[in-house]
Scaffold this motif. Structure first.
Motif, PDB file in Angstrom:
ATOM      1  N   LEU A 193     -21.524  66.096 -33.122  1.00 47.74           N
ATOM      2  CA  LEU A 193     -20.518  66.351 -31.324  1.00 47.74           C
ATOM      3  C   LEU A 193     -20.631  68.100 -31.213  1.00 47.74           C
ATOM      4  CD1 LEU A 193     -18.099  64.819 -29.616  1.00 47.74           C
ATOM      5  CD2 LEU A 193     -16.618  65.067 -31.679  1.00 47.74           C
ATOM      6  N   GLN A 249     -20.753  57.505 -37.008  1.00 44.79           N
ATOM      7  CA  GLN A 249     -20.314  58.309 -35.240  1.00 44.79           C
ATOM      8  C   GLN A 249     -18.956  57.775 -35.546  1.00 44.79           C
ATOM      9  OE1 GLN A 249     -21.763  59.170 -32.750  1.00 44.79           O
ATOM     10  NE2 GLN A 249     -19.929  59.429 -31.362  1.00 44.79           N
ATOM     11  N   GLU A 253     -16.316  60.779 -34.927  1.00 46.49           N
ATOM     12  CA  GLU A 253     -15.345  60.821 -33.211  1.00 46.49           C
ATOM     13  C   GLU A 253     -14.000  61.423 -34.221  1.00 46.49           C
ATOM     14  OE1 GLU A 253     -14.561  60.947 -29.514  1.00 46.49           O
ATOM     15  OE2 GLU A 253     -16.582  60.148 -30.670  1.00 46.49           O
ATOM     16  N   GLU A 254     -13.678  60.867 -35.204  1.00 44.82           N
ATOM     17  CA  GLU A 254     -12.151  60.718 -36.118  1.00 44.82           C
ATOM     18  C   GLU A 254     -11.851  62.521 -36.090  1.00 44.82           C
ATOM     19  OE1 GLU A 254     -11.470  58.565 -39.596  1.00 44.82           O
ATOM     20  OE2 GLU A 254      -9.351  58.886 -39.700  1.00 44.82           O
ATOM     21  N   GLY A 256     -13.466  64.480 -35.049  1.00 37.00           N
ATOM     22  CA  GLY A 256     -13.363  65.748 -33.068  1.00 37.00           C
ATOM     23  C   GLY A 256     -11.928  65.344 -32.749  1.00 37.00           C
ATOM     24  N   ARG A 257     -11.311  64.202 -32.285  1.00 38.67           N
ATOM     25  CA  ARG A 257     -10.526  63.592 -32.056  1.00 38.67           C
ATOM     26  C   ARG A 257      -8.918  64.691 -32.812  1.00 38.67           C
ATOM     27  NH1 ARG A 257     -11.505  58.692 -31.255  1.00 38.67           N
ATOM     28  NH2 ARG A 257     -10.400  57.980 -33.402  1.00 38.67           N
ATOM     29  N   ARG A 272     -16.211  68.803 -24.588  1.00 40.56           N
ATOM     30  CA  ARG A 272     -17.448  68.280 -25.492  1.00 40.56           C
ATOM     31  C   ARG A 272     -18.791  68.716 -24.380  1.00 40.56           C
ATOM     32  NH1 ARG A 272     -15.485  62.612 -28.684  1.00 40.56           N
ATOM     33  NH2 ARG A 272     -13.657  63.526 -29.262  1.00 40.56           N
TER      34      ARG A 272
END
Lengths: 276, 276
Positions: A193, A249, A253-254, A256-257, A272
């Motif tokens: 990411l 993923q 994702e976690e 990144g959030r 992003r």
């Protein structure tokens, strides 16, 4: 078990690469992927669509016996797609029509014909060519394009032949190849990411990145200054490896959030970026 | 005179490339450049910062005896910049401090210190290291960065070592290397230009491109459809080779302006894209 870290070599195949018309991004993606899984890419080569040149390079790579050799490009239906002929030459295995590969190609052209992308679904000779695999190979379903990937387990090396179109290459690695890599390397999931912030001061972001890094010890986080004319903006890169692509993923994702939340609290806006 | 077409090989050097942290755009640029001059790049390799690996690959390339071998990366002041040590090993030539190279490095650090980019202009050992060249080498002034490029004329091959930073690499090729290439290949000038149109219909642009191509027979023009989400826009690439970089730039600029004029008359808007 392979040596640690397991090693890999990459052969990127295609005249368009040596003409400079296409920048080879596949090699860098495979390098990040394989490094993310704990491996080490020791060498990458760009070669023309010439059977002898590819076969000679493959033989050199197989003598060095890395855990994996990846090839990209040269799997399509046209005359100048010659990667599998070179694999056949380098390994002394004949090319044979593979029934499962032929089913994959046939199913794809039925879909394409039904959607109106091709006139008819017939298995013409160029289409059948994509199902001609070296003896002993396993076809890898291509969720995006027509040509299956090819997995050829050799004595000391797993040879993986992938298409040159980046979306097809990545999709095969992350779906059809994953169980094979998991069996051999213990993990096969990789995700990444990128966030582009509006902040140019790395020292302001460093404490936030450190905090997110401690909260997600299995996520690799790196910042990098990027120049936009006279303005500098910090780009943040996150990647994660895990047993499966889905777990990787979810992890990235976690993280990144979480990072996006902390940036917002600090008054830094971040967007992003598309996949590299 | 070299064989026709003259051939080249490229070695891109740097651990960051094999980690996938940096996408190697230098190789594609050198490929377009050398193809534009009428040559043929037959092979490119990405290697880690390891003297033995680089030296072995160089020896292999020199055995094949292309007209040119380009290396990129590994010329800087730090311990992991090892390209010239590998050249010394592969060619059996000692590294020696080159007075002209040392003057180039000293002049650059005086400039950088005067501009406040570095604290002092002293020739510290890491800075002196950039002036240690293989015996017989000619330093190539670097108009952008600190490390000079290196030209080493060998029996059958001209070895050209360039920095890894793309702006430095291109600047050296287009300024300091140009007279040497011109002497050997008859031309050294290459320039390119990219236009992104708002038009997605290649058939509408084809007549205009054909017309400009006939008006500028020495300019290579190619269009390519690019997807922007569901929208398709045609990108146009122009390049030209000429005896000198200035002539090539003038040629591609004139063809570009002519094309922009014809596109505007046809109601197609086009923006220039940054250099690849």
């Amino acid at each position: 078990m392979p040596a640690h870290p397991p090693t890999a070599e990459i052969l990127a195949i295609g005249n368009e690469l040596l003409l400079g018309e296409v920048v080879d991004t596949n090699t860098a993606w495979l390098c990040r992927f394989f490094t993310g899984l704990g491996g080490k890419v020791q060498r990458a080569v760009v070669l023309p669509d010439e059977v002898e040149a590819i076969a000679a390079e493959l033989q050199g790579a197989l003598r060095r016996a890395p855990a994996l050799v990846f090839t990209t490009g040269g799997l399509g239906p046209t005359e100048d797609d010659r990667t599998l002929a070179a694999v056949a030459m380098a390994t002394g295995r004949p090319l044979e029509e593979h029934p499962e590969a032929l089913r994959m190609v046939a199913a794809r052209y039925r879909e394409l014909a039904a959607a109106g992308f091709v006139a008819e679904p017939d298995l013409t000779p160029p289409r059948r060519k994509m199902a001609m695999l070296p003896r002993g190979a396993i076809p890898l379903a291509n969720p995006v394009g027509a040509a299956p990937g090819v997995l050829l387990p050799l004595e000391r090396t797993l040879l993986v032949c992938l298409p040159g179109v980046p979306e097809e290459m990545k999709a095969i690695v992350q779906s059809s190849l994953a169980p094979h890599l998991q069996a051999r390397l213990g993990r096969a999931g990789f995700a990444e990411l990128r966030l582009l912030t509006d902040c140019g001061d790395e020292s302001r972001l460093a404490p936030l990145l450190g905090e997110v890094g401690r909260a997600f010890p299995h996520v690799y986080i790196k910042s990098r200054a990027r120049a936009f004319g006279p303005q500098v903006r910090i780009q943040i890169y996150l990647s994660a490896a895990a047993p499966t692509p889905e777990e990787a993923q979810a992890l990235v994702e976690e993280a990144g959030r979480h990072l996006e939340g902390r940036l917002a609290e600090a008054g830094v806006s971040a967007e992003r970026l598309p996949a590299m």
